[in-house]
Scaffold this motif. Structure first.
Motif, PDB file in Angstrom:
ATOM      1  N   ILE A 130      36.222   9.816  44.536  1.00  0.00           N
ATOM      2  CA  ILE A 130      37.915   9.305  44.711  1.00  0.00           C
ATOM      3  C   ILE A 130      39.141   8.797  43.991  1.00  0.00           C
ATOM      4  CG2 ILE A 130      39.621   9.109  47.149  1.00  0.00           C
ATOM      5  CD1 ILE A 130      37.178   9.348  48.850  1.00  0.00           C
ATOM      6  N   VAL A 131      39.932   9.504  43.807  1.00  0.00           N
ATOM      7  CA  VAL A 131      40.481   9.142  42.796  1.00  0.00           C
ATOM      8  C   VAL A 131      42.202   8.974  42.611  1.00  0.00           C
ATOM      9  CG1 VAL A 131      39.046   8.872  41.230  1.00  0.00           C
ATOM     10  CG2 VAL A 131      40.557  10.365  40.691  1.00  0.00           C
ATOM     11  N   GLU A 132      42.990   7.893  42.233  1.00  0.00           N
ATOM     12  CA  GLU A 132      44.463   8.362  43.106  1.00  0.00           C
ATOM     13  C   GLU A 132      44.840   9.337  42.225  1.00  0.00           C
ATOM     14  OE1 GLU A 132      48.087   5.093  44.052  1.00  0.00           O
ATOM     15  OE2 GLU A 132      45.680   4.476  43.335  1.00  0.00           O
TER      16      GLU A 132
ATOM     17  N   LEU B 297      42.634  23.321  43.818  1.00  0.00           N
ATOM     18  CA  LEU B 297      44.714  23.039  43.811  1.00  0.00           C
ATOM     19  C   LEU B 297      44.869  22.715  45.280  1.00  0.00           C
ATOM     20  CD1 LEU B 297      47.084  21.787  41.919  1.00  0.00           C
ATOM     21  CD2 LEU B 297      47.664  23.500  42.666  1.00  0.00           C
ATOM     22  N   VAL B 298      44.769  21.769  45.549  1.00  0.00           N
ATOM     23  CA  VAL B 298      44.996  21.173  47.010  1.00  0.00           C
ATOM     24  C   VAL B 298      46.440  20.633  46.974  1.00  0.00           C
ATOM     25  CG1 VAL B 298      44.361  19.507  48.618  1.00  0.00           C
ATOM     26  CG2 VAL B 298      42.400  20.498  47.563  1.00  0.00           C
ATOM     27  N   SER B 299      47.291  21.592  48.110  1.00  0.00           N
ATOM     28  CA  SER B 299      48.686  21.745  47.907  1.00  0.00           C
ATOM     29  C   SER B 299      49.058  20.942  49.386  1.00  0.00           C
ATOM     30  CB  SER B 299      49.674  22.693  46.965  1.00  0.00           C
ATOM     31  OG  SER B 299      51.023  22.794  47.802  1.00  0.00           O
ATOM     32  N   SER B 300      49.703  20.366  49.696  1.00  0.00           N
ATOM     33  CA  SER B 300      50.913  19.611  51.231  1.00  0.00           C
ATOM     34  C   SER B 300      51.895  19.994  50.718  1.00  0.00           C
ATOM     35  CB  SER B 300      50.418  18.621  50.956  1.00  0.00           C
ATOM     36  OG  SER B 300      50.446  17.362  50.431  1.00  0.00           O
ATOM     37  N   GLY B 301      52.778  20.428  49.830  1.00  0.00           N
ATOM     38  CA  GLY B 301      53.896  20.714  49.798  1.00  0.00           C
ATOM     39  C   GLY B 301      54.207  22.659  49.363  1.00  0.00           C
TER      40      GLY B 301
ATOM     41  N   SER C   3      43.861  12.351  44.770  1.00  0.00           N
ATOM     42  CA  SER C   3      44.726  12.509  45.547  1.00  0.00           C
ATOM     43  C   SER C   3      45.965  11.136  45.213  1.00  0.00           C
ATOM     44  CB  SER C   3      44.532  12.731  47.087  1.00  0.00           C
ATOM     45  OG  SER C   3      45.081  12.672  47.341  1.00  0.00           O
ATOM     46  N   GLY C   4      47.109  11.261  45.664  1.00  0.00           N
ATOM     47  CA  GLY C   4      47.954  10.094  45.556  1.00  0.00           C
ATOM     48  C   GLY C   4      48.323   9.624  46.866  1.00  0.00           C
ATOM     49  N   SER C   5      47.518  10.683  48.035  1.00  0.00           N
ATOM     50  CA  SER C   5      48.176   9.892  49.052  1.00  0.00           C
ATOM     51  C   SER C   5      47.194   9.384  49.747  1.00  0.00           C
ATOM     52  CB  SER C   5      48.128  11.213  49.910  1.00  0.00           C
ATOM     53  OG  SER C   5      48.585  11.316  51.311  1.00  0.00           O
ATOM     54  N   ASP C   6      47.286   7.886  50.287  1.00  0.00           N
ATOM     55  CA  ASP C   6      46.412   7.501  50.977  1.00  0.00           C
ATOM     56  C   ASP C   6      46.224   7.311  52.441  1.00  0.00           C
ATOM     57  OD1 ASP C   6      47.393   4.810  49.138  1.00  0.00           O
ATOM     58  OD2 ASP C   6      49.144   4.293  50.721  1.00  0.00           O
ATOM     59  N   VAL C   7      46.744   8.664  52.788  1.00  0.00           N
ATOM     60  CA  VAL C   7      46.207   9.113  53.941  1.00  0.00           C
ATOM     61  C   VAL C   7      45.273  10.038  54.324  1.00  0.00           C
ATOM     62  CG1 VAL C   7      46.589  10.502  56.087  1.00  0.00           C
ATOM     63  CG2 VAL C   7      48.310   8.888  55.445  1.00  0.00           C
TER      64      VAL C   7
ATOM     65  N   PRO D  80      26.386  20.407  38.400  1.00  0.00           N
ATOM     66  CA  PRO D  80      27.599  21.407  38.541  1.00  0.00           C
ATOM     67  C   PRO D  80      29.241  20.570  39.364  1.00  0.00           C
ATOM     68  CG  PRO D  80      26.865  22.040  39.942  1.00  0.00           C
ATOM     69  CD  PRO D  80      25.878  21.703  39.419  1.00  0.00           C
ATOM     70  N   VAL D  81      30.345  20.082  38.689  1.00  0.00           N
ATOM     71  CA  VAL D  81      31.358  19.284  39.184  1.00  0.00           C
ATOM     72  C   VAL D  81      32.524  20.075  39.550  1.00  0.00           C
ATOM     73  CG1 VAL D  81      32.460  17.419  38.886  1.00  0.00           C
ATOM     74  CG2 VAL D  81      30.557  18.017  37.145  1.00  0.00           C
ATOM     75  N   ILE D  82      33.138  19.723  40.697  1.00  0.00           N
ATOM     76  CA  ILE D  82      34.669  20.330  41.328  1.00  0.00           C
ATOM     77  C   ILE D  82      35.230  19.369  41.254  1.00  0.00           C
ATOM     78  CG2 ILE D  82      35.242  21.703  43.171  1.00  0.00           C
ATOM     79  CD1 ILE D  82      32.288  22.794  44.289  1.00  0.00           C
ATOM     80  N   VAL D  83      36.768  19.926  41.518  1.00  0.00           N
ATOM     81  CA  VAL D  83      37.711  18.621  41.138  1.00  0.00           C
ATOM     82  C   VAL D  83      38.360  19.274  41.983  1.00  0.00           C
ATOM     83  CG1 VAL D  83      39.348  17.766  40.099  1.00  0.00           C
ATOM     84  CG2 VAL D  83      37.534  17.522  39.183  1.00  0.00           C
ATOM     85  N   TYR D  84      38.925  18.396  43.330  1.00  0.00           N
ATOM     86  CA  TYR D  84      40.248  19.070  44.057  1.00  0.00           C
ATOM     87  C   TYR D  84      41.424  18.142  43.315  1.00  0.00           C
ATOM     88  CZ  TYR D  84      35.336  20.450  46.506  1.00  0.00           C
ATOM     89  OH  TYR D  84      34.322  21.217  46.540  1.00  0.00           O
ATOM     90  N   TYR D  85      42.390  18.389  43.265  1.00  0.00           N
ATOM     91  CA  TYR D  85      43.538  17.809  42.709  1.00  0.00           C
ATOM     92  C   TYR D  85      44.700  18.022  43.719  1.00  0.00           C
ATOM     93  CZ  TYR D  85      46.404  15.858  39.237  1.00  0.00           C
ATOM     94  OH  TYR D  85      46.429  14.721  38.611  1.00  0.00           O
ATOM     95  N   HIS D  86      45.223  17.338  44.706  1.00  0.00           N
ATOM     96  CA  HIS D  86      45.698  17.414  44.913  1.00  0.00           C
ATOM     97  C   HIS D  86      47.015  17.039  44.755  1.00  0.00           C
ATOM     98  CE1 HIS D  86      48.513  15.104  48.653  1.00  0.00           C
ATOM     99  NE2 HIS D  86      48.243  16.310  48.703  1.00  0.00           N
ATOM    100  N   ILE D  87      48.108  17.653  45.329  1.00  0.00           N
ATOM    101  CA  ILE D  87      49.194  17.577  44.401  1.00  0.00           C
ATOM    102  C   ILE D  87      50.506  18.362  46.333  1.00  0.00           C
ATOM    103  CG2 ILE D  87      48.920  18.506  42.283  1.00  0.00           C
ATOM    104  CD1 ILE D  87      50.520  21.163  42.805  1.00  0.00           C
TER     105      ILE D  87
END
Length: 555
Positions: free
Chosen positions: A448-450, A499-503, A431-435, A468-475
């Protein structure tokens, strides 16, 4: 209308400006007072009342003063470049009202687009609510009422008396580039019910609601800021899908309707925008739907209008069609062009004075009834509102209402075990979100990466793990080239991606690119914190959703 206090601010030989603090917004129409005031106005003052203009700067300056003096506007619209903190906004609003009284003799509508979610102008002094679609997903009308009630009080405290909301468009086209999460949803009944609750709440706070975009902007795949959308269906469809939310809003007492810059050639036989259509604004809205309030255009400088018409000509056509207020988003030559064109149209008889008086009558009456002004003993009185202790108590619950709206909007589509995996699962949060990153709780197997570079580094570090690996990719806004890389990188045997979307989720969900989605429909801090809590396992998202997301094979 109960009076509690009268205070003199300043006096001129012509106008005594008073501040009338009132506690209620009476529903009784005030046309008699409006008519008495209109009889004293020049044509320049009347045309000015029909303009809502932008102003340059964050504080009163010579350019603002010139606009208020030359064009005598009846309304102003705030943009981000006008707004500082709550004290600065209140100070600017007060200065504008004083200058308006000195020039036109009438206080202005002070308006702003404070829809919530991705369309907000005020970032200090009001609660940052998650917006329409987040509320629509949650489906709680009482929360929507409270949201609007609180927001209205917060805005009036800043001197803002009109919110250019709610959006009443039914977003049933997942390719819509401009409405999407600004809509309450894809179901007309849902949008109508939510819109009614919002209008009731906002207007009970004595802040004017503006329902938009009539007769409906939800089923377009073009942005009217950039071009003229053309809709190829008939009136039967419009009555079934697009118009019910507006009908419900009118029944709820909606005071103002904003037009849509959209063409309906199958209905009217040409590609003129609804903004300049007598059929839509007079026949449908006034005659058939019995709307008696104020009709306002959307910004006339949007390319759907300015790309096809001279703006002076378009303003004249819009008034002839039935508009009361012409909205202009700039403070340059176009304001003068529109003002001059309307004056010339009256002089030549293209618009008769009665038509102008009808609009100004509605505008002045609305200002009177919402305590923006009063007119008595041939004096203009500038109004203000004061709230009861009960109302202030509700305003104090803003944070609680905001959290409930935001929490209720969380929606998950996918396998349950991807949100609550076993302890051996490696989880990678991007996630690119600091929050959002700060709010995540990291276990031993978590990373946790940016950004995507960080993801690439972690996946190289993990290597060909049998875990098992799960990637939670926020956009927030999708970059499809980047998402294609993410999909390719997470396509291994033991790997999954959520895919995690806040938009706006529609550009991605309608492609079917991913199998699992966690959506908040809002990018406010509280929405991001709750997304993190959902990923932490502390909050359970919805699994059923009334909003059509356009996912292939999913109704």
């Amino acid at each position: 209308m109960k009076k509690t206090k009268v205070k003199i601010f300043f006096h001129t030989p012509i106008i005594l400006l008073l501040c009338l603090i009132v506690t209620t917004c009476g529903k009784k129409r005030m046309f008699e007072k409006a008519d008495a005031l209109i009889s004293t106005l020049s044509m320049e003052q009347k045309i000015g009342q029909m303009l809502m203009v932008a102003l340059p700067g964050k504080a009163m300056n010579s350019d603002m003063e010139k606009i208020l003096e030359k064009f005598l506007p009846g309304g102003v619209i705030y943009f981000g470049y006008n707004l500082t903190d709550d004290k600065g906004i209140a100070a600017l609003t007060g200065e504008i009202q004083i200058k308006s009284m000195q020039n036109s003799g009438i206080p202005v509508f002070v308006s702003v687009d404070q829809e919530g979610g991705r369309v907000v102008r005020i970032t200090s002094g009001v609660t940052q609510f998650p917006g329409n679609m987040a509320a629509g997903v949650g489906g709680d009308r009482d929360l929507v009422f409270q949201w609007a009630r609180i927001l209205g009080m917060e805005m009036r405290a800043l001197g803002i008396n009109m919110n250019l909301a709610p959006v009443l468009d039914v977003n049933n086209n997942p390719e819509n580039p401009v409405i999407n999460t600004r809509s309450f949803g894809s179901d007309p009944e849902l949008v109508a019910g939510m819109g009614r609750a919002y209008i009731k709440g906002l207007q009970e706070s004595r802040c004017i609601a503006v329902g938009k975009h009539f007769p409906g902007h939800g089923d377009t795949n073009k942005d009217s800021h950039l071009t003229l959308p053309v809709i190829h269906y008939g009136m039967d469809r419009l009555k079934r899908i697009e118009l019910p939310p507006f009908a419900e809003a009118i029944d709820a007492g909606l005071e103002c309707v904003m037009t849509a810059h959209i063409a309906f050639p199958e209905i009217v036989g040409n590609t003129d925008s609804a903004t300049i259509s007598p059929f839509f604004l007079t026949d449908v809205l006034r005659r058939d739907m019995k709307f008696e309030g104020v009709v306002m255009t959307d910004d006339m400088e949007m390319n759907a209008i300015s790309g096809k018409y001279d703006l002076g000509e378009a303003a004249v056509k819009s008034v002839q069609a039935g508009s009361d207020i012409i909205l202009i988003s700039s403070y340059g030559v176009n304001t003068e062009k529109i003002f001059s064109a309307l004056m010339e149209a009256v002089r030549k008889g293209a618009i008769d004075e009665k038509r102008i008086n009808d609009s100004v009558r509605r505008i002045i009456e609305l200002k009177l009834r919402y305590n923006i002004m009063d007119f008595k003993e041939n004096r203009v009185v500038s109004g203000h509102v004061e709230y009861s202790e009960k109302e202030k108590k509700l305003e104090g619950k803003a944070g609680e209402v905001n959290e409930m709206l935001s929490r209720n909007a969380l929606y998950y589509y996918g396998r349950d075990d991807l949100l609550k995996p076993g302890q051996e699962t490696v989880r990678v949060f991007v996630s690119g979100s600091d929050v959002l990153r700060r709010s995540l709780k990291k276990d031993n197997n978590d990373f946790i990466v940016e950004n995507i570079s960080g993801l690439q580094g972690i996946l190289r570090k993990i290597g060909k793990s049998s875990k098992p690996v799960i990637v939670y990719y926020h956009i927030y806004k999708p970059d499809f080239a980047e998402l294609a890389m993410v999909k390719d990188m997470t396509g291994g045997k033991y790997m999954e991606c959520v895919l995690v979307s806040s938009g706006d989720p529609f550009p991605v969900t309608r492609t079917g690119m991913f199998k699992s989605y966690l959506l908040s429909f809002s990018n406010t801090d509280i929405s991001l914190e709750l997304l993190a809590e959902c990923l932490n396992g502390a909050v359970t998202p919805l699994k059923n959703n009334s909003v059509y997301l356009g996912m292939p094979g999913v109704k």
